[in-house]
Design an enzyme around this catalytic site. Structure first.
Site, PDB file in Angstrom:
ATOM      1  N   LYS A 132       0.809  -1.222   0.000  1.00 10.89           N
ATOM      2  CA  LYS A 132       0.000   0.000   0.000  1.00 10.89           C
ATOM      3  C   LYS A 132       0.844   1.276   0.000  1.00 10.89           C
ATOM      4  O   LYS A 132       0.320   2.355  -0.263  1.00 10.89           O
ATOM      5  CB  LYS A 132      -0.967  -0.015   1.188  1.00 10.89           C
ATOM      6  CG  LYS A 132      -1.959  -1.169   1.156  1.00 10.89           C
ATOM      7  CD  LYS A 132      -2.980  -1.038   0.038  1.00 10.89           C
ATOM      8  CE  LYS A 132      -4.008  -2.155   0.105  1.00 10.89           C
ATOM      9  NZ  LYS A 132      -5.074  -2.023  -0.884  1.00 10.89           N
TER      10      LYS A 132
HETATM   11  C1  LIG Z   1      -2.789  -7.904   3.513  1.00 11.26           C
HETATM   12  C2  LIG Z   1      -3.428  -7.548   2.226  1.00 11.26           C
HETATM   13  N1  LIG Z   1      -3.364  -8.408   1.223  1.00 11.26           N
HETATM   14  C3  LIG Z   1      -3.938  -8.141   0.030  1.00 11.26           C
HETATM   15  C4  LIG Z   1      -4.633  -6.989  -0.187  1.00 11.26           C
HETATM   16  C5  LIG Z   1      -5.265  -6.773  -1.519  1.00 11.26           C
HETATM   17  O1  LIG Z   1      -4.833  -5.647  -2.183  1.00 11.26           O
HETATM   18  P1  LIG Z   1      -5.837  -4.759  -3.034  1.00 11.26           P
HETATM   19  O2  LIG Z   1      -6.580  -3.889  -2.096  1.00 11.26           O
HETATM   20  O3  LIG Z   1      -4.938  -4.018  -3.957  1.00 11.26           O
HETATM   21  O4  LIG Z   1      -6.780  -5.677  -3.759  1.00 11.26           O
HETATM   22  C6  LIG Z   1      -4.732  -6.062   0.853  1.00 11.26           C
HETATM   23  C7  LIG Z   1      -5.499  -4.837   0.731  1.00 11.26           C
HETATM   24  O5  LIG Z   1      -6.659  -4.733   0.929  1.00 11.26           O
HETATM   25  C8  LIG Z   1      -4.103  -6.340   2.085  1.00 11.26           C
HETATM   26  O6  LIG Z   1      -4.154  -5.462   3.100  1.00 11.26           O
END
Ligand SMILES: Cc1ncc(COP(=O)(O)O)c(C=O)c1O
Length: 317
Positions: free
Chosen positions: A44
Site C-alpha cells: 500500500k
Molecule cells: C494484507 C493484504 N493483502 C492483500 C490486499 C489486496 O490488495 P488490493 O486492495 O490491492 O486488492 C490487501 C489490501 O486490501 C491487504 O491489506
C-alpha cells in the site's frame, strides 16, 4: 544502490524471489514479489504515494489539509507514513477490534486513529472491502462536513490501479517478459487490476487469478461486485470495473486455514516474514503451478509484513 534522497524513494522496486521449498514437484516455477519489504511494510506504500501525488497535481490536496481514509490496516499505515512525511495531517477510520499494533504503528507515524464501533464481519486479512463499508460512510460524512479534508478513496481512486501498473512492469522486467500466470488476493482490487493490465498489455495469454476468502459473504466468485444496497459513494469502484472488464480469468476462494498454513511455511521454510494473504496467494499459486507444469512461470505478491499479525490469536501457531 548507494543512498536514496528520502525514504519515499525506497517505495517499490521490491525483490522478486523464486520459491524453493513450498512448491510441489513437477510444477511451474513460482516467483513472489516481496512487497512486505516496502518501508511501511506493505504494497500500500505504492498507492499511498501515487494517490497523494496525483491529488496534489490536480489541486485536490493542498498544504494544511487532512488526509482521511477508511482502512483496517495497510492503507491506513501507508497513508500515515507517506502523508505525514509530506507534511499532511492524517486521520484513519477503522472498526473497533483491530489489533493494537496496527493502531500503534499508525500513531507512531503521527496519524490520528478513530476506532468506530460497528458490526464488523470476520473476513480475515485476505479481504477488506466488506469490513470497510461503515468506516467509508463515516469518511463521506467527514468529507462533506469538514473543510480542508481529502479522502483518498482507495476503493475507487484510479491512482490505486495506476500505481500497480508499475508493480506489473517490475515483474515483467524481473522475469525478462516471461510470465504465464499471475495470482493475487483481492481487497479493493488495485493490485490485481493494475498488475493484470500491465501484464496483459504485452502478454495477452497470461492467466489472471483473483482470490477471496472462503468466508466472503458477498463473494465475487458468486457474481457479487459490491455489497448489496450500497451506492457508488462507498462501494463498487475498482472491483466492479475490473470484473466487468473481463481481465480476470477466474476468482477463487481460499480458506483462512490454508492461507495461514502456507504463510507459516513461507516463514519457516523460505524465510519470508509475510502476512496471511501472502499465504493465500502462494497456496493458490502452487496449485496453478502444478496445473501448468515444469517450464512455466507463476508470479504472485507477498502483500504485507507479518509484524502486524503477531498478537492475533487465530494467526499464531
Ligand atoms: C494484507 C493484504 N493483502 C492483500 C490486499 C489486496 O490488495 P488490493 O486492495 O490491492 O486488492 C490487501 C489490501 O486490501 C491487504 O491489506
Amino acid at each position: 544502490m548507494k543512498y536514496v534522497d528520502s525514504i519515499l524513494d525506497a517505495i517499490g522496486n521490491t525483490p522478486l524471489v523464486k520459491l524453493n521449498k513450498v512448491v510441489p514437484s513437477d510444477s511451474a516455477d513460482v516467483f513472489v514479489k516481496a512487497e512486505y519489504l516496502n518501508p511501511s511494510g506493505s504494497l500500500k506504500d505504492r498507492i499511498a504515494l501515487k494517490m497523494i501525488r496525483d491529488a496534489e497535481a490536480r489541486g485536490d490536496l493542498k498544504p494544511g489539509y487532512t488526509i482521511i481514509e477508511a482502512s483496517t490496516g495497510n492503507t491506513g499505515t501507508a497513508l500515515s507514513f507517506v502523508g505525514t512525511q509530506l507534511g499532511y495531517n492524517v486521520e484513519i477510520y477503522m472498526p473497533e477490534g483491530m489489533t493494537r499494533e496496527r493502531i500503534r504503528i499508525m500513531e507512531n507515524y503521527g496519524a490520528k486513529v478513530h476506532e468506530l464501533s460497528m458490526e464488523a464481519s470476520d473476513e480475515g486479512s485476505v479481504a477488506g472491502a466488506e469490513v470497510e463499508i461503515g468506516t467509508r460512510i463515516k469518511c463521506l460524512e467527514v468529507e462533506r462536513t469538514k473543510p480542508k479534508v481529502w479522502w483518498a478513496r482507495q476503493f475507487s481512486n484510479p491512482s490505486n490501479t495506476e500505481a500497480h501498473l508499475q508493480t506489473g512492469r517490475e515483474i515483467l522486467e524481473q522475469l525478462n517478459g516471461k510470465v504465464d500466470a499471475f495470482v493475487a488476493s483481492i481487497g479493493v482490487g488495485g493490485t490485481l487490476y493494475g498488475v493484470a493490465k500491465a501484464l496483459k498489455s504485452v502478454l495477452p495469454d497470461v492467466k489472471i487469478f483473483g482470490l477471496e476468502p472462503a468466508s466472503a459473504r458477498y463473494a465475487l466468485s458468486e457474481g457479487y461486485t459490491r455489497v448489496p444496497g450500497t451506492g457508488d459513494d462507498v462501494c463498487g469502484g475498482i472491483i466492479e470495473e475490473m470484473l466487468n472488464s473481463g481481465i480476470v480469468d477466474k476468482v477463487v476462494k481460499v480458506s483462512n486455514k490454508d492461507a495461514i498454513a502456507m504463510s507459516d511455511r513461507l516463514v519457516m521454510e523460505e524465510g519470508l516474514f509475510c502476512g496471511i494473504s501472502s499465504g493465500a496467494n502462494v497456496f493458490y499459486a502452487c496449485k496453478v503451478a502444478k496445473e501448468l507444469g515444469p517450464g512455466k512461470r507463476v508470479a504472485t505478491v507477498l502483500p504485507d509484513h507479518r509484524d502486524r499479525y503477531l498478537s492475533e490469536k487465530k494467526y499464531t501457531t
